[in-house]
Design a protein around this motif. Structure first.
Motif, PDB file in Angstrom:
ATOM      1  N   ILE A 164       0.842  -1.142  -0.063  1.00 33.63           N
ATOM      2  CA  ILE A 164      -0.130   0.019   0.040  1.00 33.63           C
ATOM      3  C   ILE A 164       0.967   0.996   0.107  1.00 33.63           C
ATOM      4  N   TYR A 165       1.681   1.279   0.723  1.00 36.90           N
ATOM      5  CA  TYR A 165       2.849   2.352   1.009  1.00 36.90           C
ATOM      6  C   TYR A 165       3.589   2.872  -0.451  1.00 36.90           C
ATOM      7  N   PHE A 166       4.272   1.606  -1.204  1.00 33.83           N
ATOM      8  CA  PHE A 166       4.981   1.924  -2.213  1.00 33.83           C
ATOM      9  C   PHE A 166       3.775   2.403  -3.546  1.00 33.83           C
ATOM     10  N   THR A 167       2.737   1.668  -3.344  1.00 35.02           N
ATOM     11  CA  THR A 167       1.567   1.929  -4.304  1.00 35.02           C
ATOM     12  C   THR A 167       1.200   3.535  -4.447  1.00 35.02           C
ATOM     13  N   LEU A 168       0.966   3.996  -3.061  1.00 40.47           N
ATOM     14  CA  LEU A 168       0.744   5.414  -2.843  1.00 40.47           C
ATOM     15  C   LEU A 168       1.859   6.360  -3.184  1.00 40.47           C
ATOM     16  N   ALA A 169       3.039   6.002  -2.996  1.00 39.28           N
ATOM     17  CA  ALA A 169       4.268   6.872  -3.285  1.00 39.28           C
ATOM     18  C   ALA A 169       4.418   6.654  -4.927  1.00 39.28           C
ATOM     19  N   PHE A 170       4.048   5.650  -5.414  1.00 39.54           N
ATOM     20  CA  PHE A 170       4.229   5.400  -7.106  1.00 39.54           C
ATOM     21  C   PHE A 170       3.223   6.750  -7.582  1.00 39.54           C
ATOM     22  N   PHE A 171       1.979   6.592  -7.062  1.00 36.14           N
ATOM     23  CA  PHE A 171       1.084   7.696  -7.667  1.00 36.14           C
ATOM     24  C   PHE A 171       1.419   9.170  -7.181  1.00 36.14           C
ATOM     25  N   VAL A 172       1.838   9.627  -6.114  1.00 30.20           N
ATOM     26  CA  VAL A 172       2.261  10.633  -5.757  1.00 30.20           C
ATOM     27  C   VAL A 172       3.329  10.890  -6.751  1.00 30.20           C
ATOM     28  N   GLU A 173       4.429  10.180  -7.014  1.00 28.12           N
ATOM     29  CA  GLU A 173       5.441  10.461  -7.735  1.00 28.12           C
ATOM     30  C   GLU A 173       4.839  10.967  -9.185  1.00 28.12           C
ATOM     31  N   LEU A 174       3.888  10.091  -9.675  1.00 27.12           N
ATOM     32  CA  LEU A 174       3.309  10.458 -10.972  1.00 27.12           C
ATOM     33  C   LEU A 174       2.639  12.037 -10.854  1.00 27.12           C
ATOM     34  N   ILE A 175       1.985  12.113  -9.811  1.00 26.61           N
ATOM     35  CA  ILE A 175       1.403  13.685  -9.659  1.00 26.61           C
ATOM     36  C   ILE A 175       2.452  14.709  -9.742  1.00 26.61           C
ATOM     37  N   VAL A 176       3.542  14.271  -8.975  1.00 26.91           N
ATOM     38  CA  VAL A 176       4.671  15.535  -8.782  1.00 26.91           C
ATOM     39  C   VAL A 176       5.300  15.685  -9.962  1.00 26.91           C
ATOM     40  N   MET A 177       5.530  14.579 -10.884  1.00 24.34           N
ATOM     41  CA  MET A 177       6.159  14.649 -11.965  1.00 24.34           C
ATOM     42  C   MET A 177       5.182  15.618 -13.082  1.00 24.34           C
ATOM     43  N   LYS A 178       3.831  15.456 -12.999  1.00 28.19           N
ATOM     44  CA  LYS A 178       2.984  16.105 -13.766  1.00 28.19           C
ATOM     45  C   LYS A 178       3.127  17.546 -13.575  1.00 28.19           C
ATOM     46  N   ARG A 179       2.886  17.878 -12.266  1.00 27.71           N
ATOM     47  CA  ARG A 179       3.055  19.134 -11.838  1.00 27.71           C
ATOM     48  C   ARG A 179       4.473  19.951 -12.357  1.00 27.71           C
ATOM     49  N   ARG A 180       5.527  19.178 -12.103  1.00 21.69           N
ATOM     50  CA  ARG A 180       6.691  19.725 -12.293  1.00 21.69           C
ATOM     51  C   ARG A 180       6.991  20.152 -13.889  1.00 21.69           C
ATOM     52  N   LYS A 181       6.364  19.344 -14.609  1.00 15.03           N
ATOM     53  CA  LYS A 181       6.407  19.468 -16.004  1.00 15.03           C
ATOM     54  C   LYS A 181       5.649  20.939 -16.299  1.00 15.03           C
ATOM     55  N   LYS A 182       4.627  21.236 -15.775  1.00 14.81           N
ATOM     56  CA  LYS A 182       3.540  22.303 -16.006  1.00 14.81           C
ATOM     57  C   LYS A 182       4.573  23.621 -15.512  1.00 14.81           C
ATOM     58  N   VAL A 183       4.755  23.468 -14.310  1.00 13.75           N
ATOM     59  CA  VAL A 183       5.580  24.424 -13.611  1.00 13.75           C
ATOM     60  C   VAL A 183       6.640  25.225 -14.198  1.00 13.75           C
ATOM     61  N   TYR A 184       7.729  24.264 -14.638  1.00 16.19           N
ATOM     62  CA  TYR A 184       8.927  24.552 -15.218  1.00 16.19           C
ATOM     63  C   TYR A 184       9.093  24.446 -16.814  1.00 16.19           C
ATOM     64  N   ARG A 185       8.124  24.673 -17.340  1.00 14.87           N
ATOM     65  CA  ARG A 185       8.263  24.481 -18.727  1.00 14.87           C
ATOM     66  C   ARG A 185       8.843  25.907 -19.149  1.00 14.87           C
TER      67      ARG A 185
END
Length: 115
Positions: A73-94
């Motif tokens: 459960i912990y690593f599944t949640l961390a996986f999805f959080v990392e996906l969300i962070v990566m998406k936001r990072r691409k939008k912010v630092y374009r």
């Protein structure tokens, strides 16, 4: 006076690319750890069947199943959080591409055209 703006943007783009690649490496590591947790859960459930009921070994296997389930459960949640962070990072630092950067710069020729 140091480095030009284009060189600075290029350096920033290189740093951001390394951050994005690190994100994919993290995602892969999370998937591996989810698999290891699943393997631990499977092994604990199969070992529990072998031992007689209400014994210490059965309790140990049940605890192993709980720990493995929490890891999954912990690593599944961390996986999805990392996906969300990566998406936001691409939008912010374009950063604009070189072609867009050249179009954005105001050259003396463009100033004359504007007047």
């Amino acid at each position: 006076m140091g480095i030009s703006r284009m060189e600075r943007d290029e350096r920033l783009r290189t740093k951001l690319d390394s951050v994005f690649n690190m994100g994919y490496k993290k995602l892969f590591n999370y998937l591996v750890l989810i698999g290891i947790g699943g393997l631990g859960f499977f092994n604990s459930s199969k070992l529990e069947i072998r031992y007689e009921t209400n014994s210490n070994l059965e309790l140990l296997c049940q605890n192993g199943m709980i720990i493995s389930a929490v890891a999954i459960i912990y690593f599944t949640l961390a996986f999805f959080v990392e996906l969300i962070v990566m998406k936001r990072r691409k939008k912010v630092y374009r950063i604009p591409s070189k072609k867009e950067y050249d179009n954005l710069r105001i050259t003396p020729d463009k100033k004359k055209e504007e007047e």
